[in-house]
Design an enzyme around this catalytic site. Structure first.
Site, PDB file in Angstrom:
ATOM      1  N   HIS A 124      25.139  14.583 -22.192  1.00 23.46           N
ATOM      2  CA  HIS A 124      24.409  14.031 -21.047  1.00 23.46           C
ATOM      3  C   HIS A 124      23.383  12.975 -21.444  1.00 23.46           C
ATOM      4  O   HIS A 124      23.218  11.959 -20.775  1.00 23.46           O
ATOM      5  CB  HIS A 124      23.708  15.183 -20.321  1.00 23.46           C
ATOM      6  CG  HIS A 124      23.014  14.789 -19.063  1.00 23.46           C
ATOM      7  ND1 HIS A 124      23.690  14.477 -17.908  1.00 23.46           N
ATOM      8  CD2 HIS A 124      21.696  14.656 -18.765  1.00 23.46           C
ATOM      9  CE1 HIS A 124      22.813  14.178 -16.946  1.00 23.46           C
ATOM     10  NE2 HIS A 124      21.603  14.273 -17.440  1.00 23.46           N
TER      11      HIS A 124
ATOM     12  N   SER B  57      20.826  10.097 -15.272  1.00 22.79           N
ATOM     13  CA  SER B  57      20.779  11.450 -14.693  1.00 22.79           C
ATOM     14  C   SER B  57      20.277  11.386 -13.245  1.00 22.79           C
ATOM     15  O   SER B  57      20.860  10.671 -12.432  1.00 22.79           O
ATOM     16  CB  SER B  57      19.903  12.320 -15.583  1.00 22.79           C
ATOM     17  OG  SER B  57      20.041  13.671 -15.273  1.00 22.79           O
TER      18      SER B  57
ATOM     19  N   ASP C 164      29.491  16.321 -20.927  1.00 21.19           N
ATOM     20  CA  ASP C 164      28.214  16.502 -20.230  1.00 21.19           C
ATOM     21  C   ASP C 164      28.163  17.894 -19.620  1.00 21.19           C
ATOM     22  O   ASP C 164      28.995  18.239 -18.778  1.00 21.19           O
ATOM     23  CB  ASP C 164      28.094  15.423 -19.148  1.00 21.19           C
ATOM     24  CG  ASP C 164      26.695  15.328 -18.541  1.00 21.19           C
ATOM     25  OD1 ASP C 164      25.959  16.351 -18.546  1.00 21.19           O
ATOM     26  OD2 ASP C 164      26.350  14.241 -18.061  1.00 21.19           O
TER      27      ASP C 164
END
Lengths: 471, 430
Positions: free
Chosen positions: A409, A281, A374
């Site tokens: 994600h 991320s 995501d």
């Protein structure tokens, strides 16, 4: 055809008065109801349950085997985990014993429950908070020096609820470890860093890895501990909420990351020329920035999970977070369930080179791990653009993309329960929101398992292989 | 700093129970590379034990201990667990050492390493190419350990994890005395509530629990435990412990075991006497102890003399439960094979031959322990009656003895599983 089991002889009544609780010291005393009356009428006392290995690393598979029941016997296999913050998670599946009176979870199909079909590790990855738990929780181990304890039990019949009000037929305790024996955990506070170094057991020297997490900050240790259990000296770095930021209120600059790199490079048990970087991320954004632009860091290879290359080239964290903050004012979406979708913040992928990391200049292998569902970060769109940039620049042979349909994600080590949305406080906001991560549980869990295996292979090949990169 | 490519050593699982197998793998070696795989263990009493095997990596640069041949070392051939069962004290150690885990709540730690070349000594002075540490446990997670001090009986009870109730076992070791917990904790890890009984301290005969009632009380303690199924209790004995096992099964009117396991058994017990009588008879015949050229004491001949006396024999024809008799054919401590022969014969004559199951192993000694533990041909032993330690000859050759330990453990568990966990209710004898 169910064979009627002869009743076991009833226990003598005076047993009920025996004070059993003081005899038991194990954690299981809280899990199983010890009142004798429940035990009296059980017909299948002889059920055998084994889970091998009973002590495993979190990324190791186990075999759950139930034996000695009658053919066709219907059972529910149940997993229970009480995590460090006191919340309980459970998973369960319905099975029917075969002609030999056996159920082997790695070979037989679940007929329903929190997972179905043949799923060897379903009892772990389908864990979810027990009914009545508040929403938005995420299962994460904080103390990596102790194992996760999971109680695996067998209940009679195909059941879906009320497990805590019953005594199972049989149960075992399984330990899941993030740390292999003698992996060393070393807090690092020198040079203003907030970090932890995990060294594999043995003399070394070992290849190294710098491990960065995402927008929530804090020092997250479990992935680094697990990588060290695979022979890589791993430094996990808090770059968003380190001591120095908490004290001064200022975000760190790129030199902070380079300092961490140096700590690894100069460590007597680390091979300085064999250092990789891994980010998830926001951590992936930082990783890409450093991999391309740092004059100090000479990385052997880079792994970006659910990452994005879109960020202002000038500046570092402060500028990146401002960029996100500004975009969040207009591009944040909220769905019907009040879950926040940050996916569009960095879209569309800009054409302006000042707004994205120039991956065409990358000189070492890059592995991108992307969940196509995501909802938090445009990892998929970013991967497509990065591929284009690298093809134009002629270094696309360095790129490997692992793209998983219906994965979200938070692509974590294997068998970590999938979380669709959790209460999230990012460093850019003042209040917690319910952030939507995306992903469908089965696909996401498969993605975690596949991505981990391939990430380890990628790291192994690049950190242990004899090929050199372009520097 | 050396920047050469390191080989990768992995051992799976890194934490296991002592009766589980391991996969030891070395990767990233140059092809055709001679290497030595080495294991090192530091015991609780601070002695070092080691084993090693010589291997040559294949064309992929891999050595897999489970599949490849060891061409030299403390074991040879394809031996996936050779690095454990062929361990012996490092050169320079005291004579007569024995490796036994006393604290079962912590694991045994083994350092597995791979060295360049074919090495036979001086491992400590060299740097391995790679090493890994593994844990070997006698206790599965969730097994409860309970100190028992009840009705004058001393020992430790191990309860398997889970709601129970469980079948039970009374577990007795031999003439060395003391409280050895490791077999009971392992049995509990395999689903049996097992009571490790202490019935005397080594060398302290005066303090010994000698009365028959002590053993009957011990059995009752297991039977009465709320997490034990009262009509599913067996007895497990080794050596002197198996004498008590046979005696209880034959003579007790209180104790009714559902089955018995006797390792290196004997059926000799002077009638009407307590355990003291056993030691008296041995003392009387101690002139028959043979001391070999190494100064090791072999009691086998003395045993043969003792069992000749018919009045010393336990009335095994009175036994009414299945018996598993496990023996080593090279038992130098006791003629346990001859005893097992007689037990089988007598029970057969009484029409109970189908109750006896026998396992006997060639080149195997007296101390048949759980699998993968090192073999001890002779160790220091403090006899119950003597005040000094002697080196007792147990017998057996390492490889066959280790095979016997592995095979017998599996069969013992199967026997216990069948009799104590079976779904069929046992048929009454007519």
């Amino acid at each position: 055809m169910q064979r009627h089991q002869s009743r076991r002889r009833r226990r003598r009544p005076n047993r009920l008065k025996r004070n059993v609780s003081k005899l038991f010291a194990s954690p299981l005393q809280h899990t199983f109801d010890l009142s004798a009356e429940f035990r009296m009428d059980r017909k299948q006392y002889c059920v055998k349950l084994s889970v091998q290995p009973s002590r495993g690393l979190v990324d190791e598979k186990f075999i759950v085997l139930v034996q000695n029941v009658s053919p066709g016997f219907q059972m529910t296999i149940h997993a229970l985990h009480k995590c460090e913050d006191g919340h309980s998670y459970e998973a369960f599946a319905h099975y029917t014993a075969n002609a030999t009176g056996t159920v082997n979870v790695s070979e037989d199909p679940s007929l329903g429950g929190t997972y179905s079909g043949v799923e060897q590790m379903g009892l772990l990855w389908s864990l979810r908070p027990v009914p009545g738990t508040k929403p938005g929780l995420r299962l994460r181990k904080v103390n990596v020096q102790t194992p996760m304890e999971v109680t695996i039990s067998v209940y009679q019949g195909h059941q879906t609820e009320g497990f805590m009000d019953q005594v199972p037929l049989v149960g075992v305790l399984v330990e899941r470890w993030y740390m292999a024996p003698r992996v060393r955990r070393i807090p690092i506070t020198e040079n203003g860093l907030t970090a932890t170094l995990f060294l594999p057991s043995g003399l070394g020297p070992f290849p190294g890895l710098l491990d960065l997490w995402g927008g929530e900050g804090k020092l997250i240790e479990y992935r680094a501990a697990l990588l060290a259990s695979h022979g890589i000296a791993c430094l996990t770095l808090d770059y968003l909420t380190p001591e120095i930021t908490m004290e001064t209120g200022k975000m760190v600059d790129s030199q902070y990351i380079e300092t961490a790199y140096r700590v690894l490079e100069q460590h007597p048990q680390v091979l300085g020329s064999r250092i990789a970087m891994l980010g998830l991320s926001l951590g992936a954004s930082v990783t890409l920035k450093m991999a391309v632009y740092s004059q100090v860091m000479k990385l052997r290879c880079v792994v970006c999970i659910s990452g994005c290359h879109v960020q202002p080239i000038d500046g570092f964290l402060e500028e990146l977070l401002n960029f996100c903050r500004i975009n969040s004012e207009t591009k944040t979406r909220i769905n019907e369930e009040d879950q926040v979708i940050y996916h569009d913040l960095l879209l569309p992928i800009p054409t302006d080179p000042a707004l994205k990391v120039d991956v065409g200049r990358l000189q070492c292998p890059l592995l991108l791990v992307v969940g196509e569902d995501d909802q938090n970060w445009p990892a998929y769109e970013s991967a497509i653009d990065m591929k284009e940039m690298m093809e134009k620049a002629g270094n696309s042979h360095l790129l490997t993309v692992l793209s998983y349909p219906n994965a979200g994600h938070l692509i974590e080590p294997p068998y970590t329960p999938h979380t669709l949305a959790t209460a999230f406080l990012s460093v850019t906001s003042v209040k917690k929101v319910m952030a939507l991560w995306g992903g469908e549980t089965v696909a996401h869990s498969r993605a975690q398992e596949d991505a981990w295996r391939k990430t380890l292979a990628f790291l192994r090949e690049n950190l242990y292989g004899s090929s050199n990169c372009g520097f | 700093m050396s920047q050469t490519v390191p080989p990768v050593l992995s051992v799976h699982p890194s934490r296991s129970l002592v009766d589980e197998k391991l996969k030891v793998l070395v990767e990233n070696l140059p092809p055709g590379s001679p290497v030595t795989l080495h294991s090192l263990h530091r015991s609780e009493d601070e002695h070092y034990w080691e084993a090693y095997g010589h291997y040559v990596s294949d064309h992929r640069g891999i050595v897999s201990v489970a599949e490849d041949l060891s061409v030299g070392g403390t074991y040879t051939g394809i031996e996936s667990m050779g690095l454990l069962w062929s361990m012996r004290p490092v050169p320079g150690s005291r004579k007569g050492l024995r490796l036994r885990k006393m604290n079962v709540r912590s694991p045994m730690l083994f350092n597995i390493s791979v060295y360049n070349g074919l090495i036979t000594e001086g491992f400590r002075e060299q740097t391995p190419l790679a090493s890994a540490l593994i844990e070997r446990w006698y206790m599965a997670p969730g097994v409860q350990r309970i100190d028992i001090r009840e009705k004058g009986v001393r020992g430790t009870l191990f309860i398997p994890p889970g709601p129970g109730p469980f079948p039970g076992l009374l577990d007795m070791w031999g003439g060395g005395g003391g409280l050895l917990e490791y077999r009971s904790s392992l049995l509990a890890s395999r689903g049996f509530a097992s009571f490790a009984l202490e019935y005397f301290n080594s060398g302290e005969l005066e303090s010994a629990e000698l009365e028959f009632s002590y053993f009957e009380n011990a059995f009752s303690i297991v039977k009465d435990h709320p997490q034990v199924i009262p009509d599913k209790i067996g007895i497990f004995g080794l050596s002197l412990g198996s004498i008590m096992t046979v005696y209880l099964a034959a003579e007790s009117t209180i104790v009714k075991p559902l089955c018995c396991v006797c390792v290196s058994a004997s059926h000799f017990y002077p009638p009407g006497k307590n355990l003291h009588g056993v030691f008296e008879v041995m003392t009387m015949n101690s002139h028959m102890i043979r001391v070999d050229e190494n100064g090791h004491h072999a009691w086998r001949d003395m045993g043969l003399e003792i069992i000749k006396e018919p009045s010393n024999r336990i009335n095994v024809e009175k036994i009414n439960c299945p018996m598993l008799l496990v023996n080593g054919l090279d038992d130098q401590n006791w003629p346990s094979v001859e005893c097992a022969d007689e037990i089988a014969q007598i029970m057969s004559a009484a029409g109970k031959g189908d109750l006896v199951t026998r396992l006997h192993y060639p080149d195997t000694g007296h101390l048949i322990e759980p699998p993968f533990s090192p073999h001890f041909r002779a160790t220091k032993f403090k006899t119950a009656t003597g005040k000094q330690k002697v080196i007792m000859l147990w017998g057996g050759q390492t490889k066959p003895h280790s095979d016997a330990q592995e095979d017998s453990w599996r069969k013992i568990l199967s026997f216990l599983q069948h009799h104590l966990y079976s779904r069929e209710t046992p048929k009454a004898r007519m």
